[in-house]
Design an enzyme around this catalytic site. Sequence first.
Site, PDB file in Angstrom:
ATOM      1  N   ARG A 121       0.841  -1.202   0.000  1.00 33.21           N
ATOM      2  CA  ARG A 121       0.000   0.000   0.000  1.00 33.21           C
ATOM      3  C   ARG A 121       0.876   1.252   0.000  1.00 33.21           C
ATOM      4  O   ARG A 121       1.484   1.597   1.003  1.00 33.21           O
ATOM      5  CB  ARG A 121      -0.920   0.014   1.221  1.00 33.21           C
ATOM      6  CG  ARG A 121      -1.761   1.289   1.373  1.00 33.21           C
ATOM      7  CD  ARG A 121      -2.866   1.373   0.343  1.00 33.21           C
ATOM      8  NE  ARG A 121      -3.851   0.311   0.540  1.00 33.21           N
ATOM      9  CZ  ARG A 121      -4.852   0.044  -0.319  1.00 33.21           C
ATOM     10  NH1 ARG A 121      -4.981   0.765  -1.430  1.00 33.21           N
ATOM     11  NH2 ARG A 121      -5.690  -0.939  -0.078  1.00 33.21           N
ATOM     12  N   HIS A 165       0.381   3.459 -10.485  1.00 33.17           N
ATOM     13  CA  HIS A 165      -0.614   3.850  -9.476  1.00 33.17           C
ATOM     14  C   HIS A 165       0.061   4.663  -8.354  1.00 33.17           C
ATOM     15  O   HIS A 165       0.125   4.231  -7.206  1.00 33.17           O
ATOM     16  CB  HIS A 165      -1.238   2.569  -8.933  1.00 33.17           C
ATOM     17  CG  HIS A 165      -2.493   2.737  -8.145  1.00 33.17           C
ATOM     18  ND1 HIS A 165      -2.649   3.677  -7.152  1.00 33.17           N
ATOM     19  CD2 HIS A 165      -3.663   2.055  -8.199  1.00 33.17           C
ATOM     20  CE1 HIS A 165      -3.851   3.568  -6.623  1.00 33.17           C
ATOM     21  NE2 HIS A 165      -4.488   2.578  -7.253  1.00 33.17           N
ATOM     22  N   GLU A 204      -2.428   8.842 -11.299  1.00 34.31           N
ATOM     23  CA  GLU A 204      -1.924   7.663 -11.992  1.00 34.31           C
ATOM     24  C   GLU A 204      -1.830   7.890 -13.498  1.00 34.31           C
ATOM     25  O   GLU A 204      -2.813   8.287 -14.125  1.00 34.31           O
ATOM     26  CB  GLU A 204      -2.845   6.468 -11.729  1.00 34.31           C
ATOM     27  CG  GLU A 204      -3.138   6.236 -10.251  1.00 34.31           C
ATOM     28  CD  GLU A 204      -4.274   5.256 -10.053  1.00 34.31           C
ATOM     29  OE1 GLU A 204      -4.385   4.300 -10.856  1.00 34.31           O
ATOM     30  OE2 GLU A 204      -5.062   5.437  -9.106  1.00 34.31           O
TER      31      GLU A 204
END
Length: 290
Positions: free
Chosen positions: A63, A164, A266
Amino acid sequence: MQGPAGVVNGAAGLPKVVMSAADGARAEIYLYGAHVTSWIPAGGEEQLYLSPQADYRPGVSIRGGVPVVFPQFSGMGPLPKHGFLRTLQWEYMGVRHGETPAAASIPATATAEFVIADSEHTLALWPHHFRGRLAVTAGGPQLAVGLTIENTDDRPFEFTAALHTYFAVRDLAAVAVEGLGGLPFRDAADGYRDKVQADSQLRFEGEVDRIYFNAPRQVTLAEPSHRLAVATEGFPDVVVWNPGPTRGAALDDLPPGGYGRFICIEAAIVGQPVELHPGQTWQGRQVLTV
């Protein structure tokens, strides 16, 4: 513990590359996912968000940082969300140093390269032969992340992809994204409805999950004392995401209030998948400049 060729042990004992340019710019990349988890520009501070509760177990994406999305964006298809490259071990090819034209003896940038290819695991999920390469370059005020996909199969295939990127922010309420005003977007936080952004700046109130198709090649992350340009090459779309307080609280790998410490901008190719014929290569790149 120091490993071969600049590889050290990171979280959960996973190997990562810590590289530095001559001017002090630094980046860290895990071999797991070829996942950039840190970028400190020369003379600056950390620009990427990495959750302190990130999960480093096999099969789980880290993450934060820069997860590599391929060959499927999000849940828009039959594969696991965001595909499989972000949860596979890549091969580290080493670091090379660039040189400045004015002082050829002084390396100005550092570039780490990683490669991956199809395997029994990927072929069971997605029946195509491919080769991927990720190049991460740090130097001065910039970080460049380039993704290359080659079709090594004997038939065409299609894919979508993204970088991302999680950007660290001090105060989400004071953050704006500039350069998307007046553009159409698909609102994934509202049933994937098509809308148009009326305001010149995108600000964050609640969950934001937007896909801007055929977006400008550069947008800007603006904070009161900080501006960061996000430029793309080969990626026609831009995705902006923040989970907001409700969805953020439901993410086990995000600490309480963690949603307020980042936004994602992104570089993406979502609206029109890439069709790659045998022997063809596609390249996409995201360049970040403080």
